[in-house]
Design a protein around this motif. Structure first.
Motif, short mmCIF file in Angstrom:
data_model
loop_
_atom_site.label_atom_id
_atom_site.label_comp_id
_atom_site.label_asym_id
_atom_site.label_seq_id
_atom_site.Cartn_x
_atom_site.Cartn_y
_atom_site.Cartn_z
N ARG A 3 6.60 -6.63 -11.42
CA ARG A 3 5.33 -6.84 -10.74
C ARG A 3 4.25 -5.94 -11.35
NH1 ARG A 3 4.57 -5.92 -4.27
NH2 ARG A 3 2.90 -7.42 -3.98
N ARG A 7 1.09 -7.56 -13.27
CA ARG A 7 -0.23 -7.28 -12.69
C ARG A 7 -1.14 -6.60 -13.72
NH1 ARG A 7 -3.85 -9.17 -9.73
NH2 ARG A 7 -5.24 -7.63 -8.83
N ARG A 14 -7.86 -10.51 -17.99
CA ARG A 14 -9.08 -10.98 -17.35
C ARG A 14 -10.29 -10.20 -17.89
NH1 ARG A 14 -8.51 -10.23 -11.49
NH2 ARG A 14 -9.53 -8.26 -11.92
N ARG A 21 -12.92 -4.98 -25.84
CA ARG A 21 -12.38 -3.62 -25.78
C ARG A 21 -11.11 -3.56 -24.95
NH1 ARG A 21 -15.46 0.52 -23.37
NH2 ARG A 21 -15.95 -1.04 -21.81
N GLY A 62 -10.15 -0.16 -14.15
CA GLY A 62 -11.05 -0.21 -12.98
C GLY A 62 -10.32 -0.46 -11.68
N ASP A 64 -7.50 0.86 -8.48
CA ASP A 64 -7.24 2.03 -7.65
C ASP A 64 -5.94 2.72 -8.11
OD1 ASP A 64 -7.80 2.77 -4.28
OD2 ASP A 64 -6.18 3.64 -5.46
N VAL A 67 -2.97 2.49 -5.71
CA VAL A 67 -2.33 1.16 -5.64
C VAL A 67 -1.46 0.96 -6.88
CG1 VAL A 67 -2.78 -1.32 -5.66
CG2 VAL A 67 -4.15 0.18 -4.20
N ALA A 70 1.67 2.93 -6.50
CA ALA A 70 2.57 2.28 -5.54
C ALA A 70 3.30 1.11 -6.20
CB ALA A 70 1.78 1.80 -4.32
N MET A 71 2.58 0.34 -7.01
CA MET A 71 3.22 -0.76 -7.73
C MET A 71 4.32 -0.25 -8.65
SD MET A 71 0.62 -3.71 -8.98
CE MET A 71 -0.42 -2.65 -9.95
N ASP A 102 -5.71 -2.27 10.33
CA ASP A 102 -6.66 -1.52 9.51
C ASP A 102 -7.76 -0.88 10.35
OD1 ASP A 102 -5.18 -2.32 7.40
OD2 ASP A 102 -6.73 -3.54 6.45
N GLU A 103 -8.23 -1.62 11.34
CA GLU A 103 -9.32 -1.10 12.17
C GLU A 103 -8.95 0.22 12.82
OE1 GLU A 103 -10.61 -4.99 14.09
OE2 GLU A 103 -11.97 -3.49 14.95
N PHE A 106 -9.00 3.02 10.33
CA PHE A 106 -10.35 3.45 9.97
C PHE A 106 -10.94 4.42 11.00
CE2 PHE A 106 -10.60 -0.30 7.09
CZ PHE A 106 -10.71 0.46 5.95
N VAL A 109 -10.34 7.65 9.56
CA VAL A 109 -10.90 7.88 8.22
C VAL A 109 -12.39 8.15 8.38
CG1 VAL A 109 -11.36 6.83 5.98
CG2 VAL A 109 -9.22 6.36 7.14
N ARG A 110 -12.89 9.04 7.59
CA ARG A 110 -14.30 9.38 7.71
C ARG A 110 -15.20 8.25 7.21
NH1 ARG A 110 -17.53 14.58 5.41
NH2 ARG A 110 -19.39 14.22 6.64
N LEU A 111 -16.08 7.81 8.05
CA LEU A 111 -16.99 6.73 7.68
C LEU A 111 -18.33 7.29 7.24
CD1 LEU A 111 -16.32 4.23 10.63
CD2 LEU A 111 -15.25 4.27 8.37
N MET B 1 -17.56 -1.21 7.93
CA MET B 1 -17.06 0.15 7.78
C MET B 1 -17.24 0.59 6.34
SD MET B 1 -13.56 -0.16 9.88
CE MET B 1 -13.56 -0.19 11.66
N ILE B 2 -17.93 1.69 6.16
CA ILE B 2 -18.19 2.16 4.80
C ILE B 2 -17.53 3.52 4.62
CG2 ILE B 2 -19.97 2.62 3.07
CD1 ILE B 2 -21.92 1.10 4.91
N THR B 3 -16.76 3.65 3.56
CA THR B 3 -16.13 4.94 3.25
C THR B 3 -16.41 5.28 1.79
OG1 THR B 3 -14.06 3.82 2.69
CG2 THR B 3 -14.24 4.68 4.93
N PRO B 15 -13.03 -5.60 8.50
CA PRO B 15 -11.79 -6.12 9.08
C PRO B 15 -12.01 -7.09 10.23
CG PRO B 15 -12.11 -3.79 9.63
CD PRO B 15 -13.14 -4.15 8.62
N HIS B 53 -20.83 12.78 1.32
CA HIS B 53 -21.48 12.49 2.61
C HIS B 53 -22.73 13.37 2.74
CE1 HIS B 53 -18.35 9.98 4.49
NE2 HIS B 53 -17.50 10.70 3.77
N LYS B 84 -21.91 -1.01 -10.44
CA LYS B 84 -20.70 -1.82 -10.66
C LYS B 84 -20.23 -2.34 -9.31
CE LYS B 84 -16.10 -1.36 -12.72
NZ LYS B 84 -15.14 -0.37 -13.25
N GLU B 86 -17.30 -4.21 -7.30
CA GLU B 86 -15.87 -4.34 -7.53
C GLU B 86 -15.18 -4.97 -6.32
OE1 GLU B 86 -13.34 -1.48 -10.31
OE2 GLU B 86 -13.89 -0.63 -8.39
N ARG B 88 -11.65 -5.49 -5.28
CA ARG B 88 -10.66 -4.67 -5.94
C ARG B 88 -9.25 -5.21 -6.02
NH1 ARG B 88 -11.29 1.23 -4.87
NH2 ARG B 88 -9.41 0.83 -3.71
N GLY B 192 -1.07 -3.44 -2.54
CA GLY B 192 -0.04 -2.43 -2.72
C GLY B 192 0.19 -1.85 -1.37
N VAL B 193 1.05 -0.83 -1.26
CA VAL B 193 1.15 -0.16 0.02
C VAL B 193 -0.22 0.49 0.20
CG1 VAL B 193 3.55 0.24 0.38
CG2 VAL B 193 2.33 1.66 -1.27
#
Lengths: 117, 308
Positions: A3, A7, A14, A21, A62, A64, A67, A70-71, A102-103, A106, A109-111, B1-3, B15, B53, B84, B86, B88, B192-193
């Motif tokens: 995988r 990937r 692509r 390049r 380009g 993450d 990710v 993890a792959m 996910d919500e 978040f 997580v700092r927004l 939601m922006i991070t 989401p 921030h 850019k 993206e 992702r 991915g995870v």
């Protein structure tokens, strides 16, 4: 084909469609590996590369790095170090958020705050 | 939601709209192309500008700057950037993205307002529009984004409004409506995870050299976008001295010169996509003085005129 390899090839090809390049040879050179080795990785004939090379590859394409790691079946050394410093706290946190939508994640997580403009 | 992801990417996620609805925006350092009326190909990215921030430095920034919220990034005087976009996860979720500088739309030249418009189109669509390097001044032609201090009269905001009130860069993202996305039947994404005080003048963006880039027409139509669930962000810009005063740290490397660019052997590249239709440029933006013209005017002892 693994995988990870499939990937990687898909993303690189692509990018190559609009920018030469991203040929196998040039990408390999920029991330510091032999083209033959990158070809093997893409075909699944070689295991995913080291953490450092995987991160370079992700950035080059380009994508993450977490990710990509993890792959490759890895967790970054940086994340491991974070957990090792406060193992109980982070282990509890990850377990509690394992099945959260996910919500919900978040909310811890700092927004970026939007203000008045 | 922006991070902020990885210290240099704004990640917009929706989401409530769809589990795949997300889009990344980052600001890439680049060479400032010559402002000599030739049309140049697109320069490459030289790495991301870091983003922080704004609230982390609230005690060192003017109150009106803090009130805007958002993020702050360091940029040198006259340094160029490109944006850019993206999606992702290999199969990005379509989003409509607005970009403004000093609250003047970089696509249409119109003053900032909430929401999307067509005639003129005031947004780009991703995937499909991977980059935006400057102001859309004519069909297939843009003027590079170049950082200038507010107060000197060079920024697009100052040239069009006569005032340098806002500066910075503003962006808003609207995801595609989930029902429209589902009908597209795109392949599923891979997972991915998975106080500077009274000396603060702020930075804005001005039009620089001309280059070839298409801003594509929206193929989906206004009704495809979920304007009830957009996200927006104000990007405050600080020059190197301001950045050091605010953060106590030096900003990233100095912007490269043309000679350094040549010495480094870095390639230029074109974004080819001739099958799609480009939108017309904004006349309002096309008549602005470029950074080079303004500098030349000052050398001759007169300043660029501001509109009434």
């Amino acid at each position: 084909m693994s995988r990870f390899g499939a990937r990687t090839r898909q993303i690189r090809e692509r990018l190559r469609a609009s920018d030469r390049r991203y040929s196998l040879r040039q990408v390999a050179r920029r991330i510091g590996v032999e083209p033959a080795y990158l070809s093997k990785i893409e075909r699944g004939a070689a295991a995913p590369p080291s953490e450092a090379t995987t991160i370079r590859l992700a950035r080059e394409l380009g994508e993450d790095p977490d990710v990509f790691l993890a792959m490759a079946g890895k967790v970054s050394g940086e994340l491991q170090e974070i957990i090792r410093k406060r193992p109980k706290l982070f282990a509890d946190l990850i377990r509690q958020l394992r099945d959260a939508p996910d919500e919900a994640i978040f909310t811890v997580v700092r927004l970026v705050r939007d203000g008045d403009w | 939601m922006i991070t902020i992801v990885g210290g240099g990417q704004l990640s917009f996620r929706f989401p409530k709209v769809h589990r795949f609805a997300e889009c990344g925006i980052e600001f890439q350092r680049t060479l400032r192309i010559p402002d000599d009326e030739r049309t140049y190909p697109l320069p490459p990215g030289l790495g991301r500008f870091p983003l922080r921030h704004l609230d982390d430095f609230a005690d060192r920034l003017p109150r009106e700057t803090v009130r805007r919220g958002g993020v702050i990034m360091p940029i040198h005087q006259s340094e160029a950037l490109w944006i850019k976009f993206e999606g992702r996860w290999g199969s990005p979720y379509p989003c409509a993205i607005k970009v403004a500088t000093g609250k003047v739309c970089a696509i249409s030249g119109e003053p900032w307002h909430e929401g999307l418009t067509q005639g003129p189109q005031n947004y780009v669509v991703v995937p499909g529009q991977p980059w935006l390097d400057g102001y859309c001044v004519a069909k297939r032609t843009i003027r590079q984004f170049v950082a200038m201090s507010l107060g000197d009269g060079h920024t697009v905001e100052e040239q069009l409004t006569g005032q340098g009130v806002h500066g910075g860069l503003q962006t808003a993202v609207y995801p595609m409506k989930s029902e429209v996305y589902e009908k597209l039947k795109l392949p599923e994404p891979f997972f991915g995870v998975r106080e500077v005080g009274s000396r603060w003048r702020g930075m804005g963006l001005a039009p620089g050299g001309r280059m070839s880039q298409e801003i594509y027409e929206d193929e989906f139509g206004l009704d495809a976008w979920d304007q009830d669930h957009g996200g927006r962000c104000f990007v405050t810009m600080a020059n190197s001295q301001q950045w050091m005063a605010i953060t106590g740290k030096r900003p990233p490397t100095q912007p490269p010169t043309v000679r350094e660019y040549g010495r480094a052997g870095l390639p230029w590249f074109l974004h080819y996509d001739r099958d799609r239709e480009a939108i017309e440029g904004a006349e309002r933006l096309g008549v602005l003085k470029t950074v080079g013209e303004a500098a030349q005017a000052e050398r001759h002892g007169w300043r660029s005129s501001k509109p009434d």
